[in-house]
Motif scaffolding. Structure first.
Motif, short mmCIF file in Angstrom:
data_model
loop_
_atom_site.label_atom_id
_atom_site.label_comp_id
_atom_site.label_asym_id
_atom_site.label_seq_id
_atom_site.Cartn_x
_atom_site.Cartn_y
_atom_site.Cartn_z
N ALA A 10 36.49 -15.66 -0.25
CA ALA A 10 35.69 -16.35 -0.53
C ALA A 10 35.42 -17.54 1.11
N PHE A 11 36.63 -18.15 1.40
CA PHE A 11 36.35 -18.53 2.50
C PHE A 11 35.04 -17.78 3.82
N LEU A 12 35.58 -16.57 3.61
CA LEU A 12 35.20 -15.75 4.86
C LEU A 12 33.35 -15.39 4.42
N THR A 13 33.00 -15.58 3.19
CA THR A 13 32.01 -15.16 3.18
C THR A 13 31.42 -16.00 3.20
N LEU A 14 31.42 -17.10 3.08
CA LEU A 14 30.61 -18.33 3.47
C LEU A 14 30.29 -18.56 4.49
N ALA A 15 31.89 -17.95 5.12
CA ALA A 15 31.54 -18.65 6.97
C ALA A 15 30.76 -17.66 7.66
N THR A 16 30.11 -16.29 7.48
CA THR A 16 29.99 -14.70 7.83
C THR A 16 28.45 -15.45 7.26
N LEU A 17 28.01 -16.07 5.92
CA LEU A 17 26.90 -15.61 5.90
C LEU A 17 26.37 -17.28 6.63
N ALA A 18 27.09 -17.97 6.84
CA ALA A 18 26.25 -19.68 7.39
C ALA A 18 26.35 -19.08 9.01
N ALA A 19 27.17 -18.34 9.90
CA ALA A 19 27.23 -16.88 10.96
C ALA A 19 26.14 -16.60 11.05
N THR A 20 25.56 -15.87 10.30
CA THR A 20 24.62 -14.86 9.55
C THR A 20 23.48 -15.50 10.61
N ALA A 21 23.52 -17.12 9.35
CA ALA A 21 21.93 -17.39 9.42
C ALA A 21 21.58 -18.69 10.83
N ALA A 22 23.14 -18.62 11.14
CA ALA A 22 23.01 -19.96 12.59
C ALA A 22 21.82 -19.01 14.00
N PRO A 23 21.65 -18.06 14.41
CA PRO A 23 20.97 -17.75 15.16
C PRO A 23 19.36 -17.60 14.70
N HIS A 24 19.08 -17.75 13.62
CA HIS A 24 17.46 -17.41 13.53
C HIS A 24 17.09 -19.17 12.78
N LEU A 25 18.33 -20.17 12.67
CA LEU A 25 17.99 -21.37 12.98
C LEU A 25 17.55 -22.50 13.90
N TRP A 26 18.67 -21.37 15.18
CA TRP A 26 18.43 -22.38 16.13
C TRP A 26 17.34 -21.99 16.84
N ARG A 27 16.56 -20.68 16.82
CA ARG A 27 15.63 -20.15 17.76
C ARG A 27 14.35 -20.70 16.62
N GLN A 28 14.53 -21.42 15.16
CA GLN A 28 13.32 -22.00 14.76
C GLN A 28 13.53 -23.47 15.61
N LEU A 29 14.67 -24.12 15.28
CA LEU A 29 14.87 -25.36 16.16
C LEU A 29 14.50 -25.27 17.42
N TYR A 30 14.76 -24.73 18.01
CA TYR A 30 14.40 -24.76 19.34
C TYR A 30 12.81 -24.37 19.60
N GLN A 31 12.36 -23.31 19.23
CA GLN A 31 10.99 -23.55 19.74
C GLN A 31 9.67 -24.35 18.66
N TYR A 32 10.33 -24.97 17.73
CA TYR A 32 9.36 -26.17 17.19
C TYR A 32 10.38 -27.40 16.92
N GLY A 33 11.33 -27.62 17.01
CA GLY A 33 11.77 -28.57 17.05
C GLY A 33 12.38 -28.94 15.81
N LEU A 34 13.39 -30.11 16.38
CA LEU A 34 13.55 -31.29 14.66
C LEU A 34 12.81 -30.92 13.25
N LYS A 35 11.41 -32.00 14.01
CA LYS A 35 10.20 -32.11 13.21
C LYS A 35 9.58 -31.86 13.32
N THR A 36 8.21 -31.25 12.47
CA THR A 36 6.78 -30.81 12.88
C THR A 36 6.38 -31.41 13.71
N PRO A 37 5.88 -30.39 14.63
CA PRO A 37 5.52 -31.51 15.55
C PRO A 37 3.94 -31.47 15.72
N ASP A 38 3.65 -33.13 16.50
CA ASP A 38 2.15 -33.53 16.35
C ASP A 38 1.60 -32.86 17.54
#
Length: 299
Positions: free
Chosen positions: A91-119
């Protein structure tokens, strides 16, 4: 028709395909009267910035896929395991790998548009280009034309938020190649943009008609300039003899100014002259050549 969705737009299925102008083609027409030259110039700008991002994003994709595969394995193992310490581990490994799967996509989104909606458009991590920024200026306005893509199933125009053009990788939206455009995340989602991005033909014509006087009188990237004549005109110029060749920066600047003056005086009817960065290589070569000449012996 206009870019306003309520202004008589047809769905793609029963509309005229010629109304949809790919964004890369619109910029090429904006950049140059010659479409092929415009595409070549725009590709050169994009290719200067692409290698580092393509490498990191490909690595992020591989990491996400690898952890996604592990996530599926651990999920099945967790579901098939009886309640025990090993089940808790799965169960722990499942949650950890799920987070690791989503992390690169979240990083790309945050890098491109920042933590908040850009004005406002975010700073670019690569060298800016005047033609790109000028064209983007139209798309970034609240009152500007709306870009869109064609939905895969409904074949309808799906409009993009203007903040799509605020991201750090916004130049890649103008690439002719889908692999380059795939580096850009769709604003407020974790997905890459599908297929081509379009502008309506009416909006493209309006942008070109608005910008044409400015383009005609301003510096261009695609004209063939008379560098040889400009350099020949420097022969006998007393300012060359007064140069302190030990001060390379000042010498290059002086020669650039002299070349720029010649182009301004001898510009053709279009008023098209080279930019300062286009003159720099010639000025540097002239300085290097002058420095390599033997000193003139006094009589």
């Amino acid at each position: 028709m206009t870019s306003n969705p309520g202004g008589g737009w047809k769905v793609f299925a029963d509309g005229d395909v010629s109304e949809n102008v790919p964004l890369w083609k619109a910029l090429a027409q904006f950049t140059s009267d010659d479409l092929d030259e415009g595409l070549k110039s725009n590709a050169a700008i994009i290719n200067q910035a692409k290698p580092i991002f393509a490498r990191y994003y490909n690595a992020a994709f591989i990491v996400s896929m690898a952890f996604g595969f592990l996530f599926v394995i651990f999920l099945f193992a967790m579901l098939l395991s009886a309640p025990s310490k090993s089940a808790d581990l799965f169960a722990f490994l499942t949650l950890a790998t799920l987070a690791a799967t989503a992390a690169p996509h979240l990083w790309r989104q945050l890098y491109q548009y920042g933590l908040k909606t850009p004005d406002a458009p975010l700073p670019l991590p690569y060298s800016p280009d005047g033609q790109f920024d000028e064209f983007l200026g139209y798309l970034q306005k609240a009152s500007g034309p709306q870009a869109y893509y064609i939905s895969r199933f409904g074949k309808r125009r799906m409009f993009l938020n203007r903040r799509q053009f605020f991201g750090r990788l916004r130049y890649f939206l103008f690439s002719e190649h889908s692999a380059d455009r795939a580096l850009v995340m769709r604003f407020r989602t974790g997905h890459s943009l599908p297929g081509d991005i379009f502008l309506h033909r009416d909006d493209v014509d309006k942008i070109l008609s608005t910008a044409k006087p400015k383009r005609k009188g301003g510096p261009g990237r695609n004209s063939k300039y008379r560098y040889a004549e400009a350099i020949i005109a420097l022969i006998g110029d007393p300012r060359l003899g007064a140069l302190d060749l030990n001060d390379r920066v000042a010498s290059v600047r002086t020669i650039k100014e002299r070349l720029a003056e010649w182009f301004e005086v001898n510009a053709d009817a279009s008023g098209d002259v080279p930019r300062g960065d286009q003159l720099s290589p010639y000025a540097e070569k002239i300085v290097d050549h002058l420095k390599s000449l033997p000193p003139v012996q006094g009589g």
